[in-house]
Scaffold this active site. Structure first.
Site, PDB file in Angstrom:
ATOM      1  N   ASN A 138      -1.012  19.655 -21.914  1.00 31.11           N
ATOM      2  CA  ASN A 138      -1.393  18.875 -23.105  1.00 31.11           C
ATOM      3  C   ASN A 138      -1.289  19.689 -24.384  1.00 31.11           C
ATOM      4  OD1 ASN A 138      -1.973  16.442 -21.843  1.00 31.11           O
ATOM      5  ND2 ASN A 138      -3.977  17.171 -21.189  1.00 31.11           N
TER       6      ASN A 138
ATOM      7  N   GLU B 261       9.302  18.479 -25.633  1.00 34.36           N
ATOM      8  CA  GLU B 261       8.544  18.805 -24.407  1.00 34.36           C
ATOM      9  C   GLU B 261       9.050  20.108 -23.771  1.00 34.36           C
ATOM     10  OE1 GLU B 261       5.822  17.125 -23.557  1.00 34.36           O
ATOM     11  OE2 GLU B 261       6.145  15.458 -24.953  1.00 34.36           O
TER      12      GLU B 261
ATOM     13  N   HIS C   2       6.996   9.800 -30.182  1.00 36.61           N
ATOM     14  CA  HIS C   2       6.100  10.679 -29.423  1.00 36.61           C
ATOM     15  C   HIS C   2       6.484  12.149 -29.668  1.00 36.61           C
ATOM     16  CE1 HIS C   2       3.446  11.988 -26.230  1.00 36.61           C
ATOM     17  NE2 HIS C   2       4.443  12.639 -25.655  1.00 36.61           N
TER      18      HIS C   2
ATOM     19  N   LYS D 292       2.500  11.303 -11.583  1.00 33.94           N
ATOM     20  CA  LYS D 292       1.620  10.411 -12.357  1.00 33.94           C
ATOM     21  C   LYS D 292       2.390   9.131 -12.626  1.00 33.94           C
ATOM     22  CE  LYS D 292      -1.388  13.164 -15.335  1.00 33.94           C
ATOM     23  NZ  LYS D 292      -1.636  13.422 -16.774  1.00 33.94           N
TER      24      LYS D 292
ATOM     25  N   HIS E 176      -0.884  18.080 -27.742  1.00 35.51           N
ATOM     26  CA  HIS E 176      -1.102  16.644 -27.565  1.00 35.51           C
ATOM     27  C   HIS E 176      -2.427  16.149 -28.141  1.00 35.51           C
ATOM     28  CE1 HIS E 176       2.501  16.963 -25.217  1.00 35.51           C
ATOM     29  NE2 HIS E 176       2.486  15.678 -24.916  1.00 35.51           N
TER      30      HIS E 176
ATOM     31  N   LYS F 219       6.871  22.612 -15.105  1.00 41.57           N
ATOM     32  CA  LYS F 219       6.063  21.428 -14.790  1.00 41.57           C
ATOM     33  C   LYS F 219       5.793  21.383 -13.282  1.00 41.57           C
ATOM     34  CE  LYS F 219       4.465  17.065 -15.364  1.00 41.57           C
ATOM     35  NZ  LYS F 219       4.526  15.774 -15.938  1.00 41.57           N
TER      36      LYS F 219
ATOM     37  N   ARG G 259       0.806  -1.240   0.000  1.00 44.25           N
ATOM     38  CA  ARG G 259       0.000   0.000   0.000  1.00 44.25           C
ATOM     39  C   ARG G 259       0.830   1.277   0.000  1.00 44.25           C
ATOM     40  NH1 ARG G 259      -2.759  -3.368   3.384  1.00 44.25           N
ATOM     41  NH2 ARG G 259      -4.692  -4.180   2.468  1.00 44.25           N
TER      42      ARG G 259
ATOM     43  N   GLU H 236      -4.817  16.990 -11.734  1.00 39.65           N
ATOM     44  CA  GLU H 236      -5.295  17.364 -13.071  1.00 39.65           C
ATOM     45  C   GLU H 236      -6.768  17.734 -13.116  1.00 39.65           C
ATOM     46  OE1 GLU H 236      -3.306  15.342 -16.322  1.00 39.65           O
ATOM     47  OE2 GLU H 236      -5.089  15.552 -17.525  1.00 39.65           O
TER      48      GLU H 236
ATOM     49  N   ARG I 238      -3.297  21.824 -15.021  1.00 42.12           N
ATOM     50  CA  ARG I 238      -2.409  20.758 -15.492  1.00 42.12           C
ATOM     51  C   ARG I 238      -2.731  20.379 -16.939  1.00 42.12           C
ATOM     52  NH1 ARG I 238       0.095  16.020 -11.632  1.00 42.12           N
ATOM     53  NH2 ARG I 238       1.318  15.042 -13.237  1.00 42.12           N
TER      54      ARG I 238
ATOM     55  N   HIS J  38      -1.591  13.160 -30.248  1.00 39.71           N
ATOM     56  CA  HIS J  38      -2.054  11.782 -29.998  1.00 39.71           C
ATOM     57  C   HIS J  38      -2.652  11.188 -31.264  1.00 39.71           C
ATOM     58  CE1 HIS J  38      -2.400  12.559 -25.434  1.00 39.71           C
ATOM     59  NE2 HIS J  38      -1.264  11.978 -25.738  1.00 39.71           N
TER      60      HIS J  38
HETATM   61  N1  LIG Z   1       4.048  10.251 -15.743  1.00 42.19           N
HETATM   62  C1  LIG Z   1       3.994  11.283 -16.541  1.00 42.19           C
HETATM   63  O1  LIG Z   1       3.586  12.398 -16.160  1.00 42.19           O
HETATM   64  C2  LIG Z   1       4.481  11.128 -17.956  1.00 42.19           C
HETATM   65  C3  LIG Z   1       4.689  12.267 -18.747  1.00 42.19           C
HETATM   66  C4  LIG Z   1       5.194  12.086 -20.030  1.00 42.19           C
HETATM   67  C5  LIG Z   1       5.464  10.811 -20.506  1.00 42.19           C
HETATM   68  N2  LIG Z   1       5.225   9.729 -19.719  1.00 42.19           N
HETATM   69  C6  LIG Z   1       5.514   8.379 -20.191  1.00 42.19           C
HETATM   70  O2  LIG Z   1       6.915   8.301 -20.424  1.00 42.19           O
HETATM   71  C7  LIG Z   1       7.168   7.388 -21.478  1.00 42.19           C
HETATM   72  C8  LIG Z   1       8.095   8.056 -22.463  1.00 42.19           C
HETATM   73  O3  LIG Z   1       9.271   8.406 -21.790  1.00 42.19           O
HETATM   74  P1  LIG Z   1      10.690   8.254 -22.500  1.00 42.19           P
HETATM   75  O4  LIG Z   1      10.712   8.988 -23.768  1.00 42.19           O
HETATM   76  O5  LIG Z   1      11.715   8.520 -21.478  1.00 42.19           O
HETATM   77  O6  LIG Z   1      10.644   6.734 -22.920  1.00 42.19           O
HETATM   78  P2  LIG Z   1      11.457   5.428 -22.549  1.00 42.19           P
HETATM   79  O7  LIG Z   1      11.444   5.122 -21.123  1.00 42.19           O
HETATM   80  O8  LIG Z   1      10.953   4.411 -23.494  1.00 42.19           O
HETATM   81  O9  LIG Z   1      12.958   5.800 -22.987  1.00 42.19           O
HETATM   82  C9  LIG Z   1      13.253   6.041 -24.337  1.00 42.19           C
HETATM   83  C10 LIG Z   1      14.379   5.098 -24.817  1.00 42.19           C
HETATM   84  O10 LIG Z   1      15.591   5.463 -24.194  1.00 42.19           O
HETATM   85  C11 LIG Z   1      16.201   4.329 -23.583  1.00 42.19           C
HETATM   86  N3  LIG Z   1      16.999   4.870 -22.489  1.00 42.19           N
HETATM   87  C12 LIG Z   1      16.582   5.310 -21.273  1.00 42.19           C
HETATM   88  N4  LIG Z   1      17.605   5.872 -20.609  1.00 42.19           N
HETATM   89  C13 LIG Z   1      18.686   5.784 -21.412  1.00 42.19           C
HETATM   90  C14 LIG Z   1      20.037   6.198 -21.299  1.00 42.19           C
HETATM   91  N5  LIG Z   1      20.465   6.868 -20.231  1.00 42.19           N
HETATM   92  N6  LIG Z   1      20.875   5.940 -22.329  1.00 42.19           N
HETATM   93  C15 LIG Z   1      20.445   5.309 -23.443  1.00 42.19           C
HETATM   94  N7  LIG Z   1      19.177   4.907 -23.622  1.00 42.19           N
HETATM   95  C16 LIG Z   1      18.318   5.146 -22.610  1.00 42.19           C
HETATM   96  C17 LIG Z   1      15.045   3.432 -23.232  1.00 42.19           C
HETATM   97  O11 LIG Z   1      15.445   2.089 -23.108  1.00 42.19           O
HETATM   98  C18 LIG Z   1      14.147   3.640 -24.455  1.00 42.19           C
HETATM   99  O12 LIG Z   1      14.605   2.849 -25.528  1.00 42.19           O
HETATM  100  C19 LIG Z   1       5.827   7.003 -22.069  1.00 42.19           C
HETATM  101  O13 LIG Z   1       5.476   5.729 -21.624  1.00 42.19           O
HETATM  102  C20 LIG Z   1       4.878   8.050 -21.515  1.00 42.19           C
HETATM  103  O14 LIG Z   1       3.571   7.554 -21.347  1.00 42.19           O
HETATM  104  C21 LIG Z   1       4.754   9.872 -18.465  1.00 42.19           C
END
Ligand SMILES: NC(=O)c1ccc[n+]([C@@H]2O[C@H](COP(=O)([O-])OP(=O)(O)OC[C@H]3O[C@@H](n4cnc5c(N)ncnc54)[C@H](O)[C@@H]3O)[C@@H](O)[C@H]2O)c1
Length: 359
Positions: A245, A185, A265, A143, A248, A227, A121, A237, A241, A252
């Protein structure tokens, strides 16, 4: 050089620390002393980064340190993907006082955050985001979650970490595309909230300037500040917040359509921001000059500024109407009011929406 942000939310405050070579120098004692620690590492994060972290953890008198490496993709961001993490906690008899560390991109921090929110929990969490996107976006704001049954991030929880460490060293191994996705971003944050950051980005990218660690720390700091400010005022949100978007709703839809498979993305958000800026111009909320400045910056970082050849308008419209931001059949867009300010526009005239896709 390091910079710090204090994120304040109703569920707790925490520090976001941004710097270079942080992991080998940070004193974790206040958080890890005598505790069981599980580090969940994205397999793509170089081992030297983990070694530096492990050394600092060991010097901080952790009782037990376990490391679990995971392969990440949007497919493994799932219930099945969480199982090894829960199993590692369970097998090692981790108790309620344990600490989880997410070391990876947004997929890792979303998944580890969700495990931290639900194991016994709720246990303490440190996020160490290692992509530019996860540093300026995913790891701040609490999130967490996974994908389920074909939908993205539809199962999860709001759960704030105790600490977020952003080490620019971790960005050195990123692919160019992953780096550019993060810049998308940062541009978004500048457009919705910080004209000065926008000018700073123009100065770097329009002049093709090589990014120093100091430049990087500065733009990550300014972007994260936006942020952090928005989520501090609207943790769950319900209001502002939604401004995050920007780009987006269009983005999307670009991401969702089959004809654009392989689009990242960031690329989808880049095009989405151009469409949302076009819409802002058509609604007379920004000038033609501002619109051109936005397009130039987006192009200069290596994001697409034209629709791909295989773009299909029918698929796009269908994807738009499926978008989760349709409220009572109204389409909700974030539009700009000048550079550095944004607002919600509900149900703009359909012909303007269609016109804004004509890049
Ligand atoms: N929680 C939130 O508020 C929020 C906001 C935006 C995005 N997201 C989520 O985040 C994800 C996208 O994040 P992302 O772009 O970091 O994606 P990701 O975690 O897939 O990383 C992108 C790529 O980089 C690689 N990688 C990570 N660190 C590395 C490093 N130091 N060196 C080399 N390669 C590395 C990963 O293996 C992957 O192939 C999505 O799932 C999205 O839904 C969440």
């Amino acid at each position: 050089m390091s910079k710090s942000i204090n994120v304040r939310t109703p569920s707790g405050d925490y520090e976001v620390l941004i710097g270079s070579n942080l992991l080998e120098n940070y004193n974790f004692k206040w958080l890890v002393q005598n505790r069981q620690v599980l580090v969940v590492k994205d397999s793509m994060v170089p081992n030297e980064i983990l070694e530096n972290l492990n050394m600092s953890l060991a010097n901080s008198e952790a009782r037990q340190i376990e490391v679990l490496e995971i392969e990440t993709s949007e497919k493994t961001k799932s219930f099945e993907g969480l199982m090894p993490i829960f199993e590692a906690l369970n097998t090692n008899k981790f108790n309620r006082d344990c600490l989880l560390i997410g070391l990876g991109g947004g997929i890792t921090t979303d998944m580890v955050g969700f495990v931290a929110a639900s194991y016994l929990r709720g246990v303490d969490l440190i996020q160490i985001p290692t992509t530019l996107l996860s540093q300026v976006d995913a790891a701040i704001g609490g999130k967490t979650g996974i994908n389920f049954s074909g939908s993205k991030n539809n199962i999860g929880a709001f759960y704030q970490p105790k600490l977020v460490l952003m080490d620019t060293e971790t960005l050195k191994s990123l692919s160019e595309q992953d780096f550019i996705d993060g810049v998308a971003e940062i541009i978004k944050h500048s457009l919705i909230a910080d004209q000065k950051l926008f000018a700073n980005l123009e100065n770097i990218f329009l002049n093709n300037k090589e990014l120093s660690d100091e430049d990087l720390i500065q733009i990550i700091y300014e972007s994260s500040l936006i942020k952090a400010f928005i989520v501090s005022n609207d943790e769950k949100e319900k209001g502002d917040r939604a401004l995050l978007n920007f780009g987006h709703t269009f983005g999307h839809a670009f991401e969702a359509i089959q004809s654009l498979e392989g689009f990242s993305h960031g690329q989808a958000v880049g095009l989405g921001m151009i469409c949302a800026s076009n819409l802002s111009f058509l609604l007379e909320k920004i000038s033609l000059e501002e619109l051109e400045k936005i397009k130039n910056l987006i192009k200069s970082v290596g994001l697409p500024d034209e629709l791909p050849e295989n773009f299909n308008m029918e698929d796009f419209s269908e994807a738009m109407s499926r978008d989760k931001k349709i409220l009572d059949k109204k389409l909700r867009f974030i539009t700009l009011r000048g550079l550095g300010s944004a607002e919600i526009t509900e149900d703009p005239p359909e012909d303007l929406v269609l016109k804004s896709i004509n890049l």
